[in-house]
Design a protein around this motif. Sequence first.
Motif, short mmCIF file in Angstrom:
data_model
loop_
_atom_site.label_atom_id
_atom_site.label_comp_id
_atom_site.label_asym_id
_atom_site.label_seq_id
_atom_site.Cartn_x
_atom_site.Cartn_y
_atom_site.Cartn_z
N ASP A 168 -3.06 1.75 4.47
CA ASP A 168 -1.81 1.12 4.72
C ASP A 168 -1.87 -0.08 5.66
O ASP A 168 -1.30 -0.92 6.10
CB ASP A 168 -0.61 1.75 4.72
CG ASP A 168 -0.40 2.60 5.91
OD1 ASP A 168 -1.11 2.67 6.75
OD2 ASP A 168 0.51 3.18 6.26
N CYS A 169 -3.25 -0.15 6.65
CA CYS A 169 -3.47 -0.98 7.61
C CYS A 169 -4.26 -2.27 6.97
O CYS A 169 -5.23 -2.12 6.34
CB CYS A 169 -4.19 -0.42 8.96
SG CYS A 169 -4.68 -1.66 10.31
N THR A 170 -3.44 -3.19 7.02
CA THR A 170 -4.28 -4.66 6.21
C THR A 170 -4.16 -5.63 7.37
O THR A 170 -4.43 -6.97 6.84
CB THR A 170 -3.30 -4.87 4.93
OG1 THR A 170 -2.00 -5.23 5.33
CG2 THR A 170 -3.37 -3.82 4.05
N ALA A 171 -4.18 -5.47 8.44
CA ALA A 171 -4.00 -6.57 9.54
C ALA A 171 -4.28 -5.97 11.01
O ALA A 171 -3.87 -4.53 11.17
CB ALA A 171 -2.93 -7.38 9.47
N LEU A 172 -4.79 -6.85 11.92
CA LEU A 172 -5.00 -6.34 13.27
C LEU A 172 -4.57 -7.40 13.99
O LEU A 172 -5.13 -8.54 13.80
CB LEU A 172 -6.64 -5.79 13.56
CG LEU A 172 -6.95 -4.55 13.12
CD1 LEU A 172 -8.34 -4.22 13.39
CD2 LEU A 172 -6.01 -2.97 13.38
N PRO A 173 -3.61 -7.25 15.00
CA PRO A 173 -3.20 -8.48 15.93
C PRO A 173 -4.57 -8.55 16.89
O PRO A 173 -5.34 -7.88 16.93
CB PRO A 173 -2.02 -7.91 16.66
CG PRO A 173 -2.39 -6.29 16.80
CD PRO A 173 -2.93 -6.08 15.32
N ALA A 174 -4.51 -10.01 17.19
CA ALA A 174 -5.33 -10.05 18.46
C ALA A 174 -5.17 -9.31 19.58
O ALA A 174 -4.32 -8.96 19.81
CB ALA A 174 -5.05 -11.84 18.80
N GLY A 175 -6.32 -8.86 20.15
CA GLY A 175 -6.31 -7.98 21.06
C GLY A 175 -6.45 -6.37 20.68
O GLY A 175 -6.48 -5.55 21.60
N ALA A 176 -6.26 -6.22 19.42
CA ALA A 176 -6.22 -4.77 19.11
C ALA A 176 -7.56 -4.09 19.59
O ALA A 176 -7.50 -2.61 19.78
CB ALA A 176 -6.11 -4.84 17.55
N GLY A 177 -8.57 -4.78 19.34
CA GLY A 177 -9.78 -4.07 19.97
C GLY A 177 -10.00 -4.03 21.39
O GLY A 177 -10.97 -3.61 21.92
N THR A 178 -9.16 -4.62 22.34
CA THR A 178 -9.21 -4.50 23.84
C THR A 178 -8.32 -3.66 24.45
O THR A 178 -7.08 -3.77 24.05
CB THR A 178 -8.83 -6.07 23.91
OG1 THR A 178 -9.68 -6.92 23.24
CG2 THR A 178 -9.25 -6.50 25.35
N TYR B 105 -22.91 -2.87 24.22
CA TYR B 105 -22.49 -2.87 25.64
C TYR B 105 -22.30 -1.44 26.26
O TYR B 105 -22.32 -1.40 27.35
CB TYR B 105 -21.34 -3.64 25.85
CG TYR B 105 -21.51 -5.27 25.42
CD1 TYR B 105 -22.34 -6.12 26.29
CD2 TYR B 105 -20.72 -5.69 24.49
CE1 TYR B 105 -22.35 -7.38 26.00
CE2 TYR B 105 -20.64 -7.13 24.20
CZ TYR B 105 -21.56 -7.88 24.93
OH TYR B 105 -21.76 -9.09 24.66
N GLY B 106 -22.25 -0.66 25.21
CA GLY B 106 -22.12 0.79 25.76
C GLY B 106 -20.52 1.36 26.00
O GLY B 106 -20.26 2.26 26.75
N THR B 107 -19.58 0.29 25.45
CA THR B 107 -18.19 0.64 25.59
C THR B 107 -17.38 0.80 24.42
O THR B 107 -18.17 0.49 23.28
CB THR B 107 -17.44 -0.58 26.28
OG1 THR B 107 -17.83 -1.83 25.51
CG2 THR B 107 -18.09 -0.83 27.69
N ASN B 108 -16.58 1.60 24.18
CA ASN B 108 -15.68 1.72 22.89
C ASN B 108 -14.52 0.78 22.83
O ASN B 108 -13.45 1.01 22.96
CB ASN B 108 -15.45 3.25 22.96
CG ASN B 108 -16.35 4.22 22.95
OD1 ASN B 108 -17.10 4.51 23.94
ND2 ASN B 108 -16.78 4.63 21.97
N ASP B 109 -14.99 -0.37 22.55
CA ASP B 109 -14.12 -1.36 22.29
C ASP B 109 -14.65 -2.81 21.78
O ASP B 109 -15.79 -2.58 21.71
CB ASP B 109 -13.23 -1.91 23.72
CG ASP B 109 -14.36 -2.24 24.75
OD1 ASP B 109 -15.39 -2.21 24.46
OD2 ASP B 109 -13.96 -2.33 25.76
N PHE B 110 -13.84 -3.74 21.77
CA PHE B 110 -14.59 -5.05 21.34
C PHE B 110 -15.27 -5.69 22.58
O PHE B 110 -14.74 -5.91 23.71
CB PHE B 110 -13.36 -5.97 20.87
CG PHE B 110 -14.10 -7.52 20.47
CD1 PHE B 110 -14.75 -7.71 19.15
CD2 PHE B 110 -13.92 -8.59 21.34
CE1 PHE B 110 -15.33 -8.96 18.95
CE2 PHE B 110 -14.55 -9.76 21.06
CZ PHE B 110 -15.09 -9.89 19.87
N GLY B 111 -16.57 -5.95 22.29
CA GLY B 111 -17.26 -6.46 23.29
C GLY B 111 -17.55 -7.97 22.99
O GLY B 111 -18.42 -8.38 21.92
N GLY B 112 -17.11 -8.88 23.48
CA GLY B 112 -17.26 -10.31 23.13
C GLY B 112 -18.89 -11.18 23.16
O GLY B 112 -19.73 -10.32 23.53
N ALA B 113 -18.95 -12.22 22.57
CA ALA B 113 -20.15 -12.93 22.36
C ALA B 113 -20.66 -13.02 23.67
O ALA B 113 -19.86 -13.64 24.67
CB ALA B 113 -19.74 -13.95 21.52
#
Length: 174
Positions: A84-94, A111-119
């Motif tokens: 039922d999750c059909t969207a993620l807000p900006a920053g949900a991976g941060t 990067y060795g981290t458990n999150d979003f790592g940017g370009a």
Amino acid sequence: MTVRPPLPHEFLRPVPSFTVTGDQLSEGADLLPEQTYEGGNVSPQLAWSGFPAETRSFAVTCFDPDAPTGSGWWHWLLFDLPADCTALPAGAGTVPFPGLPAKAVHGRNDYGTNDFGGAAPPPGHGPHRYVFTVHALAVDTLGLSPDTPAAAIGGTLAFHALARATLCARHETP
């Protein structure tokens, strides 16, 4: 002549596609500065629709096939999102992961981290593609730990995929 590596799903079992969009992310456009490693590692807003009715969970990944590693670069591996999750807000991976469903799991990126790592392509290496993919899955949970290697997560996603939606943005470090 520069030969670009194939996109990550070209070698996988074909599955139907559905739609993924982003408020600040569009096909072929440049990533925003905050979506880069130096700019804050803020994951983009994403929303998806048109996936198969039998979808039991989702995963979201971001992969750079142009990284000069021989195996690309995983920027984001997020799985066990409920159906039922059909969207993620900006920053949900941060960190602190605003708007992320409680049972979602971040896999370890390259990067060795458990999150979003940017370009963060090497300076002067040219434009890199960042393939954001939402995977509609046939299982409620992948049964993997946050420390599972990225390639194993990718293989498990491919095995359980019912459908995929992709959005490919770009970034270049002069």
